[in-house]
Design an enzyme around this catalytic site. Structure first.
Site, PDB file in Angstrom:
ATOM      1  N   CYS A 141     -33.466 -23.682  19.876  1.00  0.00           N
ATOM      2  CA  CYS A 141     -32.161 -23.718  20.761  1.00  0.00           C
ATOM      3  C   CYS A 141     -31.012 -23.797  19.893  1.00  0.00           C
ATOM      4  O   CYS A 141     -30.634 -24.878  19.259  1.00  0.00           O
ATOM      5  CB  CYS A 141     -31.866 -25.025  21.529  1.00  0.00           C
ATOM      6  N   CYS A 183     -28.154 -25.962  20.951  1.00  0.00           N
ATOM      7  CA  CYS A 183     -28.430 -27.342  20.844  1.00  0.00           C
ATOM      8  C   CYS A 183     -28.180 -27.928  19.195  1.00  0.00           C
ATOM      9  O   CYS A 183     -27.668 -28.985  18.944  1.00  0.00           O
ATOM     10  CB  CYS A 183     -29.951 -27.849  21.260  1.00  0.00           C
ATOM     11  N   ASP A 184     -28.701 -26.935  18.586  1.00  0.00           N
ATOM     12  CA  ASP A 184     -28.852 -27.580  16.947  1.00  0.00           C
ATOM     13  C   ASP A 184     -28.092 -26.966  16.067  1.00  0.00           C
ATOM     14  O   ASP A 184     -27.952 -27.111  14.712  1.00  0.00           O
ATOM     15  CB  ASP A 184     -30.477 -27.369  16.685  1.00  0.00           C
TER      16      ASP A 184
END
Ligand code: NDP
Length: 330
Positions: free
Chosen positions: A133, A136-137
């Site tokens: 992701c 997300c990261d």
């Protein structure tokens, strides 16, 4: 007792909920405990959902869909389904908190899960530099060197997004041509921070506490070499999430849930399926939403047929006037 329980909260689940709620079926949506909103929650700008000419962020789109469903009376539970009893007239859905909910019909719209590479180091370094992701990261890789694996739209989108943070982004692809759409390809080709590594696959992910690199293997001559990296994003597609129903519903050769023609009817009466979990081909937010619509209309038809739906007369008349479900288009 419910008329319908919808399992899943992506575009298919919420669109089914909007239609079912507007038909006074008071649907219960089991939205999952951690993956509420489905895959679009991990996406940045959605540029191809009609009605948003300036694009809309994936999470915003999903929040709006949920609000729209709730506005018409859908109830959303942030729980995971742990087991299902789909036999007979009444279906039982058991949740992670032990609650059991029952309904005359179920719409199964659980989408798909990220595919894994299946190479050494992947599990061990997951969350330590290996990610599925970018939104997300990505933030953790400022001024770092990273790679994205895959040749589809997801890989192009993730790689392009990651150039906001990383100093260098490799795209590792096992072929020398991309599967991604033209516009996504061109965007990646034009990005100076992106470099393609063609005809290569990841054979091993290196690092003890965190990713330090990968071993690449040529898909043409089998030779290997090491590539130093700080992070690896895997974007090689998805598999339909059928683990709760693989022994209850008929599946296709591709692993998706079998449905009857263009309908959402599965092999079990009263159980309907929609979205990526039935679709090995198109898998777009728009097609998933359309599929959710089909499922809600099929449920209305089914409930009206068994005489249980608490529908106003006008809605019943409308349902009776529907063409045969097989001809109801998405
Ligand atoms: P795709 O299935 O389209 O692409 C997967 C890619 O990963 C392919 O290039 C495939 O290679 C490669 N791959 C698969 N398995 C492996 C493996 N084990 N090792 C190495 N490489 C592998 O998946 P996507 O997630 O990219 O897209 C799914 C759907 O979602 C598509 O319909 C896409 O159009 C859509 N989408 C749309 C977006 C948008 O429009 N904004 C954004 C993201 C996705 P190969 O080509 O050799 O098969």
């Amino acid at each position: 007792m419910r008329q319908v329980i919808i399992i899943g909260s992506g575009p298919a689940g919420y669109t089914a909920a909007i239609y079912a709620a507007r038909a006074n079926l008071e649907p219960l949506v089991i939205a999952s405990s951690v993956e509420v909103g489905g895959e679009l929650m991990n996406t940045t700008e959605v540029e191809n959902f009609p009605g948003f000419p300036e694009a809309i962020m994936g999470p915003d789109l999903m929040t709006r869909m949920q609000e729209q469903a709730e506005r018409f009376g859908a109830e959303v539970l942030y729980q995971d389904v742990v087991s299902l009893d789909l036999d007979g007239d009444v279906k039982s859905v058991t949740l992670g908190n032990g609650e059991v909910h029952q309904a005359y019909s179920v719409i199964y719209a659980t989408g798909s899960a990220y595919r894994k590479l299946g190479v050494p180091g992947e599990e061990r370094l997951s969350g330590r530099g290996v990610s599925w992701c970018a939104t997300c990261d990505g933030f953790f890789f400022r001024e770092r060197t990273i790679a994205v694996v895959g040749g589809g739209d997801s890989a192009m989108e993730e790689a392009t997004f990651l150039t906001k943070f990383a100093s260098k982004v490799y795209i590792i692809h096992r072929k020398d041509t991309l599967r991604a759409s033209k516009i996504m390809q061109e965007r990646a080709f034009a990005n100076e921070k992106i470099e393609f590594i063609w005809n290569s696959e990841v054979a091993d992910i290196l690092g003890d506490e965190a990713v330090t690199g990968v071993v690449l293997r040529s898909t043409t001559d089998g030779t290997t070499r090491e590539l130093p990296l700080d992070g690896l994003f895997v974007a090689i597609g998805n598999d339909p999430r059928t683990h709760l129903v693989h022994d209850k519903l008929e599946l296709t050769a591709e692993g998706t849930i079998w449905v009857d023609g263009r309908t959402s009817r599965t092999s079990v009466p009263g159980v309907f399926a929609a979205g990526d979990v039935i679709d090995p081909t198109y898998r777009q937010a728009v097609t998933a939403a359309a599929s959710g619509t089909v499922a809600a209309l099929d449920v209305e038809h089914y409930l009206a047929g068994r005489g249980e739906a608490a529908l106003p007369e006008s809605d019943v008349a409308q349902i009776d006037g529907l063409p045969d479900a097989a001809t109801v288009g998405a």
